[in-house]
Design a protein around this motif. Structure first.
Motif, short mmCIF file in Angstrom:
data_model
loop_
_atom_site.label_atom_id
_atom_site.label_comp_id
_atom_site.label_asym_id
_atom_site.label_seq_id
_atom_site.Cartn_x
_atom_site.Cartn_y
_atom_site.Cartn_z
N UNK A 191 0.83 -1.20 0.00
CA UNK A 191 0.00 0.00 0.00
C UNK A 191 0.87 1.26 0.00
N UNK A 192 1.97 1.21 0.72
CA UNK A 192 2.92 2.34 0.73
C UNK A 192 3.39 2.63 -0.70
N UNK A 193 3.60 1.58 -1.47
CA UNK A 193 4.14 1.71 -2.83
C UNK A 193 3.05 1.88 -3.89
N UNK A 194 1.78 1.87 -3.50
CA UNK A 194 0.68 1.88 -4.47
C UNK A 194 0.55 3.26 -5.12
N UNK A 195 0.38 3.34 -6.45
CA UNK A 195 0.29 4.65 -7.12
C UNK A 195 -0.92 5.48 -6.72
N UNK A 196 -1.96 4.84 -6.18
CA UNK A 196 -3.15 5.59 -5.76
C UNK A 196 -3.08 6.05 -4.31
N UNK A 197 -1.97 5.77 -3.62
CA UNK A 197 -1.82 6.13 -2.21
C UNK A 197 -0.80 7.26 -2.07
N UNK A 198 -1.27 8.43 -1.67
CA UNK A 198 -0.37 9.58 -1.48
C UNK A 198 0.57 9.34 -0.30
#
Length: 297
Positions: A227-234
């Motif tokens: 989730x840390x690396x997810x493109x939709x997560x600022x």
């Protein structure tokens, strides 16, 4: 559209997000821990005056600035008041370099299917419009997971993302907070189910959309790294969830890329009786310890 400078600070800054958003239900406890008993005020108005004085004192402390504090989550009544002679959100960003967020949820429904969903928010559009006008960057809303219930956790995440899209339509960045209760026996199993639910709902967001996540510190270090690396997560931030500051910092330091968003752990050790010098030294030491744990990962 979100403020570009604020978005960059949240996305890439080295620091943490302070949670100064105690609501009516949690304010008496927060004040009691601060050394202000319920006998010191009569009625809700006086209570909120006192909690605002505490928040203002924190926000004006010399070390409460954008070097180590990336953002601050405010209670609605704090947004509507002044700090240092300026509207609170303007003061935080213009004077301290701290990005302002607003708590928007109206509390929790009773437990069902192992979770506590958020109560309805019929005035959310009006509140978001007011927040955007006041210079608020994003919002925060909290649900609670009390058991490793697949259907319950899906309901929590679905509700969070549904309301998150409503918030995004106002140009605000939602902090999605599905808190896992730290004392439950099946915490690790609940976290596994939560990770999968979050990944599904993130994948369904329109391309280019960003949200933030506020999560309980997990049983397994780096459980939420995807989730840390997810493109939709600022940004992924962590709540202290009842852990002591020492334990919260220890767990936080083991999770790469996650930074703190502590409330009770931030105000631990502060007292209304302290002189300004004592208070500023105490909050300064706290900010240093939480910042160090936030950047350790």
């Amino acid at each position: 559209m979100p403020n570009a400078a604020q978005a960059e600070k949240i996305r890439a800054g080295n620091g943490f997000v302070a949670a100064l958003d105690q609501s009516g239900g949690s304010t008496p406890k927060a004040l009691a821990l601060y050394g202000v008993p319920e006998s010191a005020y009569s009625g809700e108005a006086e209570m909120f005056d006192m909690i605002h004085a505490m928040r203002s004192r924190i926000a004006q402390a010399p070390d409460f600035n954008g070097d180590k504090v990336l953002g601050a989550i405010l209670f609605e009544m704090t947004m509507d008041r002044d700090i240092g002679g300026k509207p609170s959100a303007s003061y935080l960003w213009e004077e301290r370099g701290v990005v302002p967020f607003l708590k928007v949820d109206k509390g929790l429904k009773d437990e069902a299917d192992g979770v506590r969903l958020m109560k309805p928010m019929p005035d959310l559009d009006a509140l978001c419009a007011r927040a955007a006008k006041a210079g608020i960057f994003g919002t925060k809303m909290r649900s609670v997971i009390d058991a490793a219930s697949a259907s319950g956790i899906e309901a929590v995440v679905a509700q969070q993302f549904e309301i998150g899209k409503q918030i995004l339509s106002h140009g605000l960045i939602p902090i999605i907070e599905p808190e896992v209760t730290i004392s439950i026996d099946d915490k690790a199993e609940a976290e596994a189910l939560l990770l999968e639910a979050l990944r599904r709902h993130l994948a369904a967001l329109p391309e280019g959309t960003e949200v933030m996540l506020k999560l309980t510190l997990p049983e397994t270090a780096n459980h939420y790294k995807a989730l840390v690396d997810h493109p939709a997560v600022m940004r992924v931030v962590a709540l202290s969830g009842g852990y002591s500051r020492e334990e919260a910092n220890r767990r936080l330091a083991q999770n790469t890329g996650i930074v703190a968003s502590f409330s009770r752990a931030l105000t631990e050790g502060l007292s209304a009786d302290q002189t300004d010098a004592e208070f500023n030294a105490a909050i300064g030491a706290t900010i240093d310890s939480i910042h160090a744990a936030s950047v350790a990962g």
